[in-house]
Design an enzyme around this catalytic site. Sequence first.
Site, short mmCIF file in Angstrom:
data_model
loop_
_atom_site.label_atom_id
_atom_site.label_comp_id
_atom_site.label_asym_id
_atom_site.label_seq_id
_atom_site.Cartn_x
_atom_site.Cartn_y
_atom_site.Cartn_z
CB SER A 201 60.37 57.23 48.17
OG SER A 201 61.39 58.86 47.38
CG ASP A 398 66.08 54.63 42.98
OD1 ASP A 398 65.61 55.56 42.30
OD2 ASP A 398 65.64 54.85 44.06
CG HIS A 455 62.09 55.59 43.31
ND1 HIS A 455 63.05 55.76 44.08
CD2 HIS A 455 60.83 56.17 43.48
CE1 HIS A 455 62.29 56.44 44.87
NE2 HIS A 455 61.64 56.33 44.85
#
Length: 481
Positions: A201, A398, A455
Site C-alpha cells: 500500500s 483491490d 489489498h
Amino acid sequence: MRWSRSISTALLAAVAQTVVAAPAPSSSSSHLNKRYIEERDGIAYNVFEHYETASKMSFVKNSGVCETTPGVNQYSGYLEVGKNMSMWFWFFEARNKPAEAPLVTWFNGGPGCSSMIGLFQEHGPCQFYNNATEPSLNPWSWNNYANMLYVDQPIGTGFSYGDDPVNSTVTAAPYVWNLLQAFYASFPEYACRDFGIFTESYGGHYGPEFAHYIQDQNAAIDAGTVAGEKLALKAVGINNGWFDSTIQERAGIEFAIGNSYRPLINESTAAALYDVFDKRCKPALDKCVATGGDAECADADSICINEVDGPISAATDFDTYDIRQPSKDPFPPNTYVDYLRRPDVMQKIGAKVRYESCPNAPGVGFGRTGDDARSFLDTLSEVVQTGMQVLLWAGDADYICNWMGNLHVADAVKYANATQFGEAGMEDYKVAGVAKGQFKTAGNLSFMRVFEAGHEVPYYQPEASFQVFMQIMQGEVPSST
C-alpha cells in the site's frame, strides 16, 4: 493499508508539525553498550542500550503469544528511536534453520497503519480462523523461511507511542534505520545475513525510500562518515503499492470501468472522469512535481481525491480494498484488534498503550506535506538499478492501489532492462500446477497480478504469496511450480 480518501482529505486541514531530525550515530566502541533486566508495571523487560544510536531497546522474550511452534524464539517490545519516541517491534525467528535464514522487515502502509495487520491478517505466524477469538498457527507464515521483523512506524501507529516528528516518507527513513541498527547491535547473530524489505500500500512510498536510504547509509559506512552496521539488502517486495499519483489516479478510472469482476462506473462517467483528470487532477500533480511545495502537493492530493476518486467511491457500494465486498463489512475480519487490546495479551508481549490499527494522528504531517501526491517512481528506479531483486505485485480485486496502476508503474521504471520488460508478455504463475496469477520479468524486476485477491494479498492467496516471497528472497525471479 493506504488511507481511505475521506480520512486523508480531513487531515489536510490540520496544523503543521515541526520536523525533527533523527539522531545521527557517532563513532564508538561496542563495549559502551549496556544490557540488563528491568521490571516496569509488572513486566520484566530485557533492556539493551545502544550507544551509537543513543537508543534503548526493551523487549519481552518468548511471550507465548501467536508463535507457539516449539523451539522458535520471539521478541516483542520497544526501541527508543529518538527523544520520547518508542517504536514497537515484534520479531519472530524462522521456524526452519533460523541461524541460516535471511532477515526480512515488514511495514504496513497508511501512512499510520500498524504492521500488526500484516502479522495477524496476512503472513505472520498466527491467524484467526473460523470466527475464533484465539489465534492458531498459520501454516503459510513467512517465518517458515525467514526471520521476520514487524515494525509499527511512525510513532503513534499500532503500539508505538510518544512524540511524532515524522511528516513524510523521507523523514520516516532515518528512524527506521536507527531501529535496524539497534536491532543488529542487540542481536549480532543476524548481521551480514541477506536482508529484505517487504511492504504494501503506502509501502509504494516506504519501500523505495527506505531501501534507498539504507543503500546511502551503507555507502556512508564504507566511506567512514557514518558508524554502523551495513545491511545486506538483497530484495524489495511491494504489493498493491502507491508509488506515483499521476500514473495511478488515471489507472483508478481504468480499473473502475475495466476490472475483471464488475464495473464500478459506467462508460459516460468514466469519460467524464478522464476529462476531470486531464483538466484538474493532472495539472495539479504537475504543479506539485514542478514546485515541490508542500501546499501545492497537498492541494493536488485534495483535488484528485475529491474530484476523481470521490465520484468513483460514491457510484456504487464496494470496499475499496476488495471490490467484491460491501463497504461496511470489513474484510478480512478485524478479530485481532480486540485480541491485542486484551490486558493479559498486552502484559505478555510487553505492550504499553492501547492498540490502534490505523489511527489518524500519525498521518497528519503526511497530509500537510502532500506526501501522498509525491512520486517515488524515480527512487524506485534507482533501487532497481542497483541490481537487487524487486517485486511489484498486486491482488486484482483491490481498487485503491489496483493492479493496473501497479503494472503501469512497473512499465515506467527506468533501468537497463526497461525495454525488454515493457515488451514482455504476461504468463501464468502456478502453484502446484494451478494458476494463481500472471507475471512478467526482465532482469531483476518482476511484476505479478494475483487472481482472486484484495489489498492484503497473502490473506487471500497464502500459498502463492509464500512461494513468490521465498523465490524473491532467494535472489530468484518468480517461477511456477
